[in-house]
Design a protein around this motif. Structure first.
Motif, PDB file in Angstrom:
ATOM      1  N   UNK A 105      -6.499  14.515  41.410  1.00 31.51           N
ATOM      2  CA  UNK A 105      -7.276  13.402  41.181  1.00 31.51           C
ATOM      3  C   UNK A 105      -6.300  12.157  41.268  1.00 31.51           C
ATOM      4  N   UNK A 106      -6.588  11.254  41.891  1.00 31.94           N
ATOM      5  CA  UNK A 106      -5.934   9.993  41.877  1.00 31.94           C
ATOM      6  C   UNK A 106      -5.491   9.516  40.623  1.00 31.94           C
ATOM      7  N   UNK A 107      -4.206   9.288  40.646  1.00 26.65           N
ATOM      8  CA  UNK A 107      -3.403   8.782  39.319  1.00 26.65           C
ATOM      9  C   UNK A 107      -2.969   7.262  39.522  1.00 26.65           C
ATOM     10  N   UNK A 108      -3.713   6.435  39.837  1.00 22.65           N
ATOM     11  CA  UNK A 108      -3.465   5.098  40.244  1.00 22.65           C
ATOM     12  C   UNK A 108      -2.774   4.355  39.196  1.00 22.65           C
ATOM     13  N   UNK A 200      -5.921   7.295  35.232  1.00 21.07           N
ATOM     14  CA  UNK A 200      -6.500   6.890  36.217  1.00 21.07           C
ATOM     15  C   UNK A 200      -7.805   6.156  35.768  1.00 21.07           C
ATOM     16  N   UNK A 201      -8.608   5.654  36.684  1.00 18.96           N
ATOM     17  CA  UNK A 201      -9.789   4.871  36.427  1.00 18.96           C
ATOM     18  C   UNK A 201     -10.898   5.866  36.216  1.00 18.96           C
ATOM     19  N   UNK A 202     -10.944   7.089  36.515  1.00 18.75           N
ATOM     20  CA  UNK A 202     -12.221   7.980  36.475  1.00 18.75           C
ATOM     21  C   UNK A 202     -12.491   8.403  34.977  1.00 18.75           C
ATOM     22  N   UNK A 210     -22.440  10.573  29.058  1.00 20.25           N
ATOM     23  CA  UNK A 210     -23.335  11.403  29.965  1.00 20.25           C
ATOM     24  C   UNK A 210     -22.203  11.958  30.993  1.00 20.25           C
ATOM     25  N   UNK A 211     -21.067  11.621  31.061  1.00 20.98           N
ATOM     26  CA  UNK A 211     -20.039  12.127  31.940  1.00 20.98           C
ATOM     27  C   UNK A 211     -19.174  13.054  31.455  1.00 20.98           C
ATOM     28  N   UNK A 212     -18.634  13.942  32.132  1.00 17.20           N
ATOM     29  CA  UNK A 212     -17.630  15.050  31.431  1.00 17.20           C
ATOM     30  C   UNK A 212     -16.313  14.421  31.571  1.00 17.20           C
ATOM     31  N   UNK A 213     -15.343  14.951  30.871  1.00 17.26           N
ATOM     32  CA  UNK A 213     -13.964  14.603  30.760  1.00 17.26           C
ATOM     33  C   UNK A 213     -13.283  14.981  29.471  1.00 17.26           C
TER      34      UNK A 213
END
Length: 563
Positions: A105-108, A200-202, A210-213
């Motif tokens: 996963x990008x870690x910007x 990151x932004x994700x 509603x979104x996993x994480x």
């Protein structure tokens, strides 16, 4: 007690009796649970009055050679298994995504050259289960390392796991769902959250409605987490919050950590523990009786560059933490922690206690927090009489030019002691500032007494491993006054930091074991040994003092002002 709770069954029974009057009571209806609170449960053993024990360990993953553990998962983690399984409830931080697929996963928002991605197979959960672990937190900066695919695999592994997996979910509600267990009639709820900087932004780094994480709680007063704790405190006897928090490699709790701990305690948390800094931080009781640990260090790790680790065990009675115990261990080259024994265990435990010096926590329930305390006062008549052996005729300073200091210091037992010292009046504030810094760093000092208590004899004071300052005496073998006679020199832990005299002798004699140690910047000498670049030298250098360890004939214990 901080808080007294009545079981939900009793509350329900009372409600029935009130409604029914004196009629024969029927079985009370079962309480309607919050679906997000139903993580797991265990069978209670009524009437058992033994203290309840909770165990906690730090950052763990299964990278590189640690995958060898999957060949024999029933062996768990080896010798540390007994420590983990002896507790009623054991929780650690699983610092990895559970997947063999996905892409990093990008870690910007992370430092570009400091990006790490960890993942492991579901077999890791079997290893931890065999080791005696009951629950793991995945609310950390690696739980979402392998993107949406990795998150889906992680959630599938969570569903099939032999142990509870906390801090990650298909939405925020599930990510903050607790692990609930009844231990001998006491209901314990454990909730996990990530308070470390966002990777990151994700939304994977912070689940939404509603979104996993992961379960994100990055504000000093994280309202979502605080609300969860408030609700749990109304139904559970003991609320535990496992956090991923702190600033990497710091050895002291940050202001944000302390703010969060106080807010969680007010919300109803009884135990607040966590990891992330890769170092062991302070543990103890907050003024209201809740227990907090600011850093559990690494535990199962792919390298042993910071090998100090262990298991924190807490004993609870009537829903309160009544005692703590640190079971020290060292991470071995194979990545597993091995418990220490004997003198090594005692020394490691003392170092763990010393970390309380900058955590503003108490060493026991009801005691005052561990804090640096100091005083500066003139030398009065009573002290002059006591100082007679170290203040002789024709000394370069008068008593009026000196100040008597009382200062807290951490001992070699890791506990706080009060020491004393006499220095030049012009250096009093500076010296107090130096020792305040050493205290907060947990640097140990064997003892701190006036040289006059040793008859003004420098050799006797050194032999006693006494940290001291003023002593009106000449430089050994000369008629020239020592810097000590001006109150502008301090000797610290003479045994661990001896004087290598030009004659070839070593003072004190007990210091011979420490005379040839590596004291370079990269050295890792025993506790209490001064070496280049450490906190002792930095504290004195920043105050304008110089170290005698750089002399041609090193005097490792010696620091002097303005030279």
């Amino acid at each position: 007690m901080r808080r007294t709770r009545v079981s939900r069954a009793v509350v329900a029974l009372c409600a029935v009796l009130v409604v029914a009057g004196c009629t024969e009571p029927t079985a009370p209806p079962a309480a309607v649970p919050d679906p997000a609170d139903e993580e797991t449960s265990a069978v209670a053993t009524p009437g058992d009055a033994r203290p309840i024990t909770l165990a906690f360990a730090g950052d763990s993953h299964f990278e590189f050679h640690l995958t060898d553990l999957f060949d024999n998962p029933d062996n768990g983690l080896g010798p540390i298994n007994r420590v983990l399984s002896d507790a009623d409830v054991t929780v650690l931080n699983l610092e990895t995504a559970i997947t063999t697929r996905g892409t990093p996963e990008p870690k910007e928002l992370e430092v570009p050259d400091n990006r790490y991605h960890f993942r492991t197979a579901p077999a890791a959960l079997d290893v931890l289960a065999a080791a005696g672990v009951d629950a793991v937190s995945m609310a950390n900066n690696h739980g979402a390392d392998y993107g949406p695919v990795g998150m889906r695999d992680t959630l599938r592994a969570k569903d099939e796991s032999p142990i509870a997996v906390l801090g990650v979910g298909r939405n925020r509600r599930e990510a903050f769902a607790p692990y609930r267990v009844d231990v001998r009639g006491t209901e314990i709820a454990v909730v996990a959250a990530d308070a470390s900087p966002r990777e990151g932004a994700s939304t994977l780094w912070g689940a939404t409605a509603e979104d996993p994480g992961t379960a994100a709680a990055r504000e000093p007063r994280p309202e979502v987490l605080l609300d969860r704790v408030r609700r749990l405190s109304r139904t559970a006897d003991v609320v535990v919050v496992f956090l991923h928090w702190g600033r990497e490699y710091d050895v002291c709790a940050t202001v944000d950590q302390q703010t969060t701990a106080r807010a969680l305690s007010r919300a109803g948390a009884d135990v607040i523990v966590g990891s992330h800094t890769h170092r062991l931080l302070g543990s103890g009781w907050q003024p209201d009786g809740s227990y907090v640990n600011y850093g559990l260090g690494n535990f199962v790790w792919y390298h042993d560059l910071a090998p100090e680790t262990g298991v924190l065990k807490l004993s609870l009675e009537n829903g309160e933490v009544v005692s703590d115990e640190w079971i020290p261990a060292l991470i071995q080259p194979d990545g597993r922690p091995k418990p220490l024994a004997g003198s090594a265990a005692k020394r490691a435990t003392a170092q763990w206690r010393a970390a309380r010096a900058c955590a503003d926590v108490a060493p026991a329930p009801g005691e005052a927090p561990v804090r640096f305390r100091s005083s500066i006062r003139p030398v009065d008549a009573e002290l002059r009489e006591r100082m007679a052996p170290s203040h002789r005729d024709r000394c370069p300073l008068d008593h009026r030019d000196l100040r008597y200091l009382r200062m807290s210091h951490v001992g070699f037992d890791g506990r706080v002691h009060q020491g004393e010292m006499v220095v030049a009046a012009s250096q009093a504030d500076t010296v107090v500032g130096i020792f305040r810094r050493l205290f907060h760093a947990g640097y140990p000092i064997r003892r701190m007494r006036l040289v006059s208590d040793y008859g003004g004899n420098d050799d006797r004071s050194m032999a006693a491993n006494n940290t001291s300052a003023y002593n009106c005496r000449p430089v050994a073998g000369t008629r020239r006054w020592s810097d000590h006679a001006y109150g502008t020199a301090v000797d610290i832990n003479p045994v661990q930091n001896p004087y290598l005299r030009p004659t070839g002798s070593i003072a004190p004699r007990a210091g011979r074991a420490y005379a040839r140690l590596d004291r370079s910047v990269d050295a890792e000498p025993p506790w209490g040994v001064i070496h280049d670049g450490d906190v002792v030298i930095q504290a004195f250098n920043d105050a304008g003092w110089a170290w005698g360890g750089f002399w041609a004939d090193p005097d490792y214990q010696h620091f002097t002002a303005g030279s």
